[in-house]
Design an enzyme around this catalytic site. Structure first.
Site, short mmCIF file in Angstrom:
data_model
loop_
_atom_site.label_atom_id
_atom_site.label_comp_id
_atom_site.label_asym_id
_atom_site.label_seq_id
_atom_site.Cartn_x
_atom_site.Cartn_y
_atom_site.Cartn_z
N ARG A 137 47.49 -6.91 -9.69
CA ARG A 137 47.21 -8.06 -10.54
C ARG A 137 46.93 -7.57 -11.96
NH1 ARG A 137 42.75 -9.77 -9.79
NH2 ARG A 137 42.10 -8.52 -8.00
N TYR A 144 54.72 -8.84 -8.35
CA TYR A 144 53.81 -8.23 -7.38
C TYR A 144 52.68 -9.15 -6.93
CZ TYR A 144 51.74 -4.25 -4.96
OH TYR A 144 51.29 -3.39 -3.98
N LYS A 169 45.97 -16.18 -5.10
CA LYS A 169 44.84 -16.25 -6.04
C LYS A 169 45.01 -17.40 -7.04
CE LYS A 169 43.45 -12.25 -4.32
NZ LYS A 169 42.42 -12.14 -3.32
N HIS A 207 36.53 -16.65 -2.38
CA HIS A 207 37.18 -15.37 -2.08
C HIS A 207 36.44 -14.74 -0.90
CE1 HIS A 207 38.61 -11.25 -3.82
NE2 HIS A 207 39.48 -11.74 -2.96
N SER A 235 38.03 -7.54 -4.35
CA SER A 235 39.31 -7.06 -3.81
C SER A 235 39.21 -5.58 -3.42
CB SER A 235 40.41 -7.23 -4.86
OG SER A 235 40.61 -8.59 -5.12
N CYS A 270 37.70 -3.99 -0.95
CA CYS A 270 36.40 -3.47 -0.47
C CYS A 270 36.34 -3.50 1.05
CB CYS A 270 35.24 -4.29 -1.02
SG CYS A 270 34.63 -3.73 -2.61
N ASP A 284 40.75 -13.26 3.50
CA ASP A 284 40.67 -13.18 2.04
C ASP A 284 40.10 -14.43 1.37
OD1 ASP A 284 41.09 -11.73 -0.38
OD2 ASP A 284 42.95 -12.80 -0.75
N ARG A 334 50.57 -2.32 -0.22
CA ARG A 334 50.16 -3.45 0.61
C ARG A 334 51.09 -3.67 1.79
NH1 ARG A 334 45.47 -6.63 -1.21
NH2 ARG A 334 44.88 -5.58 -3.14
#
Ligand code: SAT
Ligand code: MN
Length: 613
Positions: free
Chosen positions: A80, A223, A232, A252, A274, A276, A299, A391
């Site tokens: 991002r 991406y 998001k 989130h 993000s 973690c 998420d 990812r």
């Protein structure tokens, strides 16, 4: 070229307003053709074949990874881009000091320029989608227009796409328009053509949100969250605005369903920045006997007060877009097994036998592979095989931990909310908030060491309120006020709030807590707290376990390590309280008085602890 309405050729029954919008975008972007996605397997397979032929995807060995593909992005398009993410509200104060703001009129002019002809030589795909189970009370609809077939196949995994959502939109349900272009036209204004590349994108990027008109426009990146606009952009930035206006929460957060040894079921939502380890926690395999954990989401949680007065949560997504490195048989076997088929991998290593590999997957790395940049790689080459933000994109139903309730349109009633971050010091393993207001204060002031999910320096400490720093579509301080309001609505039905920190280290830098499956232990303590089974000790950060109450049976941990996990240094906390004051001051008079009051109460607890020492 699409220069008139008829060439958009919408399926029968599509409302004129939708046709008009698609036509308008086609007139602006000038694709070769328009394809309305039906979400079918045939459509997916056609796109897979086309992308394999064009070099965007590599088909993995069907014996080892059936139905799996690998994509490699450009090094300039791997995460991002927060610096290029904009909230375009009429007033700058509406976006607040934590967002990049741009005046809507000005941004519209910029977008009109960059999108002009941006799809020349490409197909424009129209993807109707539902966030949340189709038709559910908490669910919402959208339409993403994109010129990226990679986005089409990814959206098909991450959301519910196709004829069902299109029928709901045709029946008059509200929907959010989202326009995406990679910004790599194959034909220029004078008709000159150029060949396509494996990962088309543009150096110039705009990820823009218009909260008042509820629109998303994203340009230049292919991406993840920049391009899969249901995630998001919609499910957090636009949805947080809808949630404020309609009295609910777009968060989130992962969602877990936990059944205790006596059969009691708890639902837990947890906010972490993000990268973690949310996906690991969402697929937790408890190391304590008798507890069963199921995944509802990894998420994002949309939560609404239900008819019973409790907060009910759905996972608006249908898949996982998780960080690959570190996922292994040891850290997250459930996830690893889910990735054994029908998965898109992006920016991981490609082994010589046509399988994938990333750092941490196995103790023994392969002797040779092709790295995420397409270069030869050996364990001693000094480079990583997989990008740190590489990812996997996989349907949620492929995880054996998926809850039978994960698609319940009414959602699951939330008992517990956790706030976490990556903190090597100060924040204890677990502590319970004194009240909803205190919980909101904890959420608002949470900080974390920066990870690779966004561009920036890994390791820097940054405030990440509610893990929403890059995802709140309006003024963060107004968002805190909204949380406080909702707490008043929920009253004593509100979930209980805890703060956790799995990432504490000792003076030598060693992890103090094993993490992963053992994270079930502090969670078990939280559940025993809300069941009224255990007392707690009141300390600076909140209520922590009485020694002996945290279940460490079978764990190789010393008392000194346990003490260190709960150590609270009043001086360090006084310093953080001062930083919190400076941080709150950034938001001017928008900070709710209840949060200033919580800061004062925190300072009193610090002073009291110092006096007692
Ligand atoms: O926003 S992404 O979906 O690309 C990844 C993340 O930040 O969690
Ligand atoms: Mn996330």
């Amino acid at each position: 070229m699409c220069s008139d309405v008829t060439s958009v050729s919408a399926p029968p029954g599509v409302p004129q307003s939708v046709v008009d919008w698609v036509s308008e975008v086609a007139r602006l972007t000038q694709p070769d053709g328009v394809h309305w996605c039906d979400g079918s397997i045939e459509e997916r397979d056609r796109l897979y074949d086309q992308m394999v032929a064009g070099g965007t995807l590599i088909k993995l060995n069907p014996q080892l990874r059936p139905g799996c593909y690998l994509a490699r992005s450009l090094p300039s398009d791997v995460a991002r881009v927060e610096a290029r993410t904009f909230i375009c509200s009429e007033l700058e104060s509406e976006a607040g000091p934590t967002n990049n703001w741009a005046a809507p009129d000005q941004m519209r002019q910029t977008l009109a320029q960059v999108f002009s002809g941006s799809m020349r030589g490409r197909t424009m795909y129209v993807i109707p989608f539902s966030m949340g189970p189709l038709g559910g009370d908490i669910s919402k609809l959208g339409i993403e227009i994109t010129d990226s077939p990679y986005v089409v196949v990814s959206m098909r995994i991450m959301t519910r796409v196709g004829l069902g959502p299109l029928a709901a939109i045709s029946a008059g349900q509200p929907w959010v328009p989202a326009v995406h272009s990679v910004g790599y036209p194959l034909v220029d204004g004078s008709g000159q053509t150029r060949p396509d590349v494996a990962w088309p994108c543009n150096e110039e990027k705009y990820i823009t949100h218009f909260p008042e008109t509820r629109e998303i426009w994203s340009y230049g990146s292919g991406y993840g969250g920049n391009a899969l606009l249901g995630k998001k952009c919609y499910a957090l930035r636009i949805a947080s605005v809808l949630a404020r206006d309609e009295g609910w929460l777009a968060e989130h957060m992962l969602i877990l369903r936990i059944t205790g040894p006596n059969g009691r079921v708890f639902n837990l939502c947890a906010a972490f920045p993000s990268a973690c380890g949310k996906t690991n926690l969402a697929m937790l395999r408890p190391t304590i006997p008798g507890w069963k954990v199921e995944t509802v989401g990894d998420d994002i949680a949309w939560m609404r007060p239900g008819p019973d007065g409790r907060l009910h949560a759905i996972n608006p997504e249908a898949g996982f877009f998780g960080v690959a490195p570190g996922t292994s048989e040891k850290t997250n076997p459930t996830c690893l097994h889910a990735l054994s088929h029908d998965t898109i991998f992006t920016n991981v290593g490609l082994t010589d036998d046509g399988d994938v590999w990333w750092e941490g997957m196995t103790d023994q790395p392969p002797a040779h592979l092709i790295d995420w940049q397409g270069q030869d790689w050996t364990p001693d080459c000094g480079r990583v095989a997989a990008h740190p933000n590489s990812r996997f994109t996989v349907n949620a139903a492929q995880a054996e931990s998926i809850s039978p309730n994960w698609e319940d349109p009414a959602g699951v009633p939330v008992d517990v909310i956790l706030f976490g971050g990556r903190r090597s010091s100060n924040v204890p393993l677990i502590s319970e908030s004194y009240s909803w207001e205190h919980g909101v204060f904890v959420g608002a002031t949470v900080s974390s060491e920066q990870t690779a999910a966004a561009e920036g320096t890994v390791g820097d400490l940054r405030r990440d309120p509610f893990a929403m720093l890059p995802f709140c579509g309006y003024n963060m301080a107004d968002y805190w006020a909204h949380w406080l309001d909702l707490g008043r609505t929920l009253g004593d039905q509100a979930p209980r709030i805890f703060q956790v920190n799995w990432f504490r280290r000792d003076a030598e830098g060693n992890w103090l807590w094993p993490g992963f499956g053992d994270n079930s232990r502090p969670i078990e303590w939280a559940l025993r707290r809300i069941s009224g089974e255990v007392a707690a000790r009141d300390v600076i950060s909140g209520r922590i376990p009485v020694p002996g109450d945290l279940n460490v049976d079978g764990l190789d941990i010393t008392n000194a390590q346990l003490d260190a996990l709960f150590e609270l240094d009043p001086k360090a906390w006084a310093y953080e309280a001062d930083l919190t004051q400076t941080y709150f001051e950034r938001f001017g008079d928008k900070v709710p008085p209840a949060l200033w009051d919580q800061l004062e109460q925190l300072r009193q607890r610090i002073a009291q602890t110092e006096a007692e020492a």
